[in-house]
Design a protein around this motif. Structure first.
Motif, PDB file in Angstrom:
ATOM      1  N   TRP A  98       0.832  -1.203   0.000  1.00 11.01           N
ATOM      2  CA  TRP A  98       0.000   0.000   0.000  1.00 11.01           C
ATOM      3  C   TRP A  98       0.870   1.259   0.000  1.00 11.01           C
ATOM      4  N   ARG A  99       1.990   1.226   0.704  1.00 14.43           N
ATOM      5  CA  ARG A  99       2.910   2.370   0.743  1.00 14.43           C
ATOM      6  C   ARG A  99       3.361   2.737  -0.675  1.00 14.43           C
ATOM      7  N   LEU A 104       3.021   6.526  -5.279  1.00 14.86           N
ATOM      8  CA  LEU A 104       2.688   6.834  -6.667  1.00 14.86           C
ATOM      9  C   LEU A 104       1.539   7.840  -6.739  1.00 14.86           C
ATOM     10  N   ALA A 105       0.558   7.727  -5.868  1.00 10.89           N
ATOM     11  CA  ALA A 105      -0.550   8.691  -5.847  1.00 10.89           C
ATOM     12  C   ALA A 105      -0.013  10.109  -5.663  1.00 10.89           C
ATOM     13  N   ALA A 128      -2.344   2.216 -12.622  1.00 12.87           N
ATOM     14  CA  ALA A 128      -0.968   2.599 -12.280  1.00 12.87           C
ATOM     15  C   ALA A 128      -0.635   2.286 -10.824  1.00 12.87           C
ATOM     16  N   VAL A 129      -1.548   2.590  -9.896  1.00 16.91           N
ATOM     17  CA  VAL A 129      -1.228   2.314  -8.485  1.00 16.91           C
ATOM     18  C   VAL A 129      -1.226   0.812  -8.216  1.00 16.91           C
ATOM     19  N   THR A 130      -2.052   0.068  -8.921  1.00 17.28           N
ATOM     20  CA  THR A 130      -2.043  -1.394  -8.785  1.00 17.28           C
ATOM     21  C   THR A 130      -0.706  -1.951  -9.249  1.00 17.28           C
ATOM     22  N   GLU A 131      -0.249  -1.480 -10.389  1.00 23.39           N
ATOM     23  CA  GLU A 131       1.042  -1.937 -10.909  1.00 23.39           C
ATOM     24  C   GLU A 131       2.205  -1.474 -10.038  1.00 23.39           C
ATOM     25  N   ALA A 132       2.088  -0.300  -9.391  1.00 22.37           N
ATOM     26  CA  ALA A 132       3.129   0.172  -8.471  1.00 22.37           C
ATOM     27  C   ALA A 132       3.273  -0.773  -7.280  1.00 22.37           C
TER      28      ALA A 132
END
Length: 159
Positions: A98-99, A104-105, A128-132
Motif C-alpha cells: 500500500w505504501r 505513486l498517488a 498505475a497504483v495497482t502496478e506500483a
C-alpha cells in the motif's frame, strides 16, 4: 481474515453503467475499508471533481478515519461497486504494498498531467497504483469501453 487490497469498479450511472470508475481499497482484518485511492480531476479549490470532463489529474488517498467526501471520495461503500481481491496477507505485507501505491498517488498529484475521459483518468490511476504495488488489475475490470483509460500508461518523471 487477513488484511486485503481490493480493486474496485463503480459502474457510472451517467453512462448507463457500461463505463466504470476504478479505484483501489485497503481493508482491515474484519473487511472494513481503511484507505482508498481514487483518481480523477480536481477542482480549482482542490476538491475532487466527481463529474470531470477536464482539469488537473489527481490521485486522492482517502483515510476512512477522517472522512470528507468533498476532498476524499469513497466508492467502496457504494452498493453497486464490485471488487476483486488483489492481495491478502498480514498487516506488514499489505501495508508495504500500500505504501508503494500512496507514493505513486503523490507523484500523480504533483505531475501536472491533465484529466482526459478517454486517455488518463480514474482508471489510468487505478491501473498505475495497482502496478506500483507489483499487482495486476483484474481483466474483468479493465477495457477500452468498460474502463476507458485503464490501459493508458501515465508518463511520470522518474523519481
Amino acid at each position: 481474515m487477513n488484511y486485503q487490497i481490493l480493486f474496485g469498479s463503480y459502474p457510472i450511472p451517467r453512462f448507463a453503467g457500461i463505463a466504470s470508475h476504478n479505484f483501489v481499497v485497503m481493508c482491515d482484518e474484519t473487511g472494513r475499508p481503511i484507505f482508498e485511492i481514487n483518481g480523477g480531476a480536481s477542482n480549482s479549490d482542490g476538491s475532487f471533481n466527481y463529474c470531470a470532463i477536464r482539469g488537473p489529474l489527481t490521485a486522492v488517498v482517502t483515510d476512512y478515519a477522517h472522512r470528507d467526501l468533498r476532498y476524499f471520495p469513497e466508492f467502496y461503500l457504494r452498493p453497486t461497486s464490485i471488487t476483486s481481491l488483489l492481495l491478502e496477507g498480514s498487516y506488514s505485507s499489505v501495508a508495504a504494498r500500500w505504501r508503494a501505491a500512496v507514493d505513486l498517488a503523490e507523484r500523480i498529484r504533483q505531475s501536472g498531467l491533465r484529466y482526459s475521459f478517454w486517455l488518463q483518468n480514474s482508471n489510468s490511476v487505478a491501473s498505475a497504483v495497482t502496478e506500483a504495488m507489483k499487482l495486476t488489475p483484474p481483466s474483468a475490470a479493465v477495457g477500452r469501453v468498460k474502463a476507458p483509460g485503464s490501459y493508458r500508461r501515465l508518463i511520470l518523471d522518474a523519481a
